[in-house]
Design a protein around this motif. Structure first.
Motif, PDB file in Angstrom:
ATOM      1  N   ALA A  94       2.552   1.652  -3.433  1.00 43.27           N
ATOM      2  CA  ALA A  94       1.605   2.157  -4.430  1.00 43.27           C
ATOM      3  C   ALA A  94       1.278   3.619  -4.179  1.00 43.27           C
ATOM      4  O   ALA A  94       1.179   4.420  -5.126  1.00 43.27           O
ATOM      5  N   LEU A  95       1.125   3.992  -2.910  1.00 42.08           N
ATOM      6  CA  LEU A  95       0.803   5.372  -2.569  1.00 42.08           C
ATOM      7  C   LEU A  95       1.940   6.315  -2.968  1.00 42.08           C
ATOM      8  O   LEU A  95       1.707   7.369  -3.573  1.00 42.08           O
ATOM      9  N   GLY A 126       0.809  -1.213   0.000  1.00 39.37           N
ATOM     10  CA  GLY A 126       0.000   0.000   0.000  1.00 39.37           C
ATOM     11  C   GLY A 126       0.843   1.265   0.000  1.00 39.37           C
ATOM     12  O   GLY A 126       0.566   2.215  -0.742  1.00 39.37           O
ATOM     13  N   LEU A 138      -5.107   8.180  -7.623  1.00 41.46           N
ATOM     14  CA  LEU A 138      -4.289   7.681  -6.517  1.00 41.46           C
ATOM     15  C   LEU A 138      -5.084   6.733  -5.636  1.00 41.46           C
ATOM     16  O   LEU A 138      -4.570   5.691  -5.191  1.00 41.46           O
ATOM     17  N   ALA A 183      -3.839  -2.005  -5.463  1.00 37.63           N
ATOM     18  CA  ALA A 183      -2.585  -2.589  -4.951  1.00 37.63           C
ATOM     19  C   ALA A 183      -2.850  -3.407  -3.697  1.00 37.63           C
ATOM     20  O   ALA A 183      -2.282  -4.497  -3.508  1.00 37.63           O
ATOM     21  N   THR A 237      -4.050   2.771  -5.361  1.00 39.47           N
ATOM     22  CA  THR A 237      -3.672   2.211  -4.058  1.00 39.47           C
ATOM     23  C   THR A 237      -4.628   1.110  -3.632  1.00 39.47           C
ATOM     24  O   THR A 237      -4.214   0.068  -3.098  1.00 39.47           O
ATOM     25  N   GLY A 255       2.339   6.208  -6.902  1.00 34.61           N
ATOM     26  CA  GLY A 255       1.205   6.876  -7.538  1.00 34.61           C
ATOM     27  C   GLY A 255       1.215   8.376  -7.319  1.00 34.61           C
ATOM     28  O   GLY A 255       0.912   9.152  -8.229  1.00 34.61           O
ATOM     29  N   TRP A 256       1.584   8.797  -6.116  1.00 33.90           N
ATOM     30  CA  TRP A 256       1.618  10.238  -5.830  1.00 33.90           C
ATOM     31  C   TRP A 256       2.626  10.940  -6.727  1.00 33.90           C
ATOM     32  O   TRP A 256       2.342  12.006  -7.287  1.00 33.90           O
TER      33      TRP A 256
END
Length: 408
Positions: free
Chosen positions: A153-154, A150, A268, A275, A272, A157-158
């Motif tokens: 991915a966060l 997590g 996002l 993910a 997430t 992605g950000w």
């Protein structure tokens, strides 16, 4: 999940009913609880297939509904497997060390040293890496199953969505992330045993009395429960206003941004969320597979995932499930040596070697001639026809709102 949601989405109840019926049927035909028609190995294969259906749901959510072709979701799948695998190896090795100990009881330090030697002797060290600090705690590792993928991915992605990277460039970035992670895990000093990976995961600590026949059915139940809850979560996400905004971003991101919606925030969140779903699927898959190594996270695995969703039908949750289940079972049949060789005049086709070629040709054929995938066959059998659409499309993707529809 409200009553109104299920009323508006009867396909959810149909899917859950079919999933329950499938699980009950396999249980009654298994060696552990039934008439011994389905072998333990086949029950494991079916349980793993349900896990692959769960990650296919995640892929369909991020690609089919959000328009983000991620070629890195198997990285999250693998990380979930690694996190639970660390606890399985430590707990199982502790049982082996204690059972083989003779003489005076071992001190905690001696026990930890013996466990580290057993696990990491294969890579030439007897030291427990720092990343294994919580491997002795099941609750901590279960938390890490979702926290590690997590947070990755966060963070990824950000950075990507904040920079407004889209299209094929974003796909390349996700693939690069997966490749970098796989290459790191191949190193012996990564702390995860390098190319050897984590093995013996099918032996669940404290459950030796159950046997693999019962464990396989229990994991089938857990995988079916996770798939059912995942389907509910994904169906709820794509319904209502949130789902409409997702599809609008997929069809015309610039227009949605112009209307004032926080496009990056939507992306996002979905990236997430998927993910996390992939990580849970991996945590259930690898104890059934018994082993995980860096090859499982290689970029080709994420490409296969996109192929499954495309073959099943992108943009339909149940289509993704059909595609993953179909390809998984057909792959098992071809690569397991069950398919008879095709003896031609000048060449013998061995399907074990030619299966990937057949899969690639299937993907190309679906893309060119059946863009709705296998789910399109369901429409055909049910007599469903697409609506008459007129005017110029208002978005770049197939299925975008048409000009004259918008005026109605």
């Amino acid at each position: 999940m409200t009553h109104g949601f299920l009323t508006k989405n009867p396909s959810v109840l149909i899917f859950l009913g079919l999933l329950a019926l499938f699980t009950l049927t396999v249980t009654l035909l298994s060696n552990a609880y039934g008439v011994e028609v389905i072998s333990t190995s086949m029950v494991k294969t079916l349980g793993k297939t349900l896990c692959l259906c769960l990650i296919a749901l995640a892929m369909d959510l991020v690609w089919g509904y959000m328009g983000i072709l991620s070629l890195g979701h198997f990285a999250f799948f693998g990380l979930g497997g690694y996190m639970i695998g660390m606890w399985l190896m430590v707990a199982r090795t502790r049982e082996i060390v204690l059972a083989s100990a003779t003489g005076l009881p071992m001190t905690p330090q001696e026990l930890n040293d013996a466990i580290a030697t057993q696990i990491f002797g294969v890579v030439g060290t007897s030291q427990m890496p720092a990343i294994w600090a919580f491997a002795g705690s099941l609750p901590a590792q279960l938390a890490l199953v979702v926290l590690v993928p997590g947070l990755l991915a966060l963070g990824f992605g950000w950075l990507a969505f904040r920079s407004r990277v889209t299209g094929v460039y974003l796909s390349i970035l996700t693939q690069a992330m997966t490749l970098a992670l796989a290459l790191y895990l191949y190193q012996n000093d990564s702390g995860l045993r390098g190319n050897n990976g984590l093995s013996g995961l099918q032996n669940i600590p404290g459950l030796d009395w159950a046997g693999q026949d019962r464990l396989s059915v229990w994991f089938l139940w857990a995988s079916a429960l996770a798939l059912g809850l995942g389907y509910l979560a994904c169906a709820f996400t794509v319904s209502g206003k949130f789902g409409s905004v997702m599809r609008a971003i997929r069809d015309d991101e610039a227009r949605v941004r112009f209307l004032g919606y926080p496009v990056e925030g939507y992306k996002l969140f979905v990236f997430t969320l998927t993910a996390l779903i992939a990580a849970i699927a991996g945590a259930l898959y690898y104890p059934q597979a018994g082993i995980i190594n860096p090859a499982e996270i290689a970029p080709i695995a994420s490409i296969y995932l996109a192929v499954w969703v495309a073959i099943g039908g992108r943009g339909r949750l149940w289509g993704a499930v059909i595609g993953a289940a179909f390809v998984s079972m057909v792959s098992t049949w071809f690569t397991g040596g069950r398919a008879p060789d095709l003896n031609l005049a000048i060449y013998t086709v061995k399907w074990v070697d030619w299966w990937q070629v057949l899969l690639g040709l299937s993907f190309v054929s679906v893309t060119l001639f059946a863009p709705k995938g296998l789910s399109g066959l369901v429409d055909l059998l049910a007599g469903l026809r697409p609506p008459q659409r007129r005017g110029a499309p208002l978005g770049p993707d197939d299925g975008a709102l048409m000009e004259q529809e918008a005026r109605q």
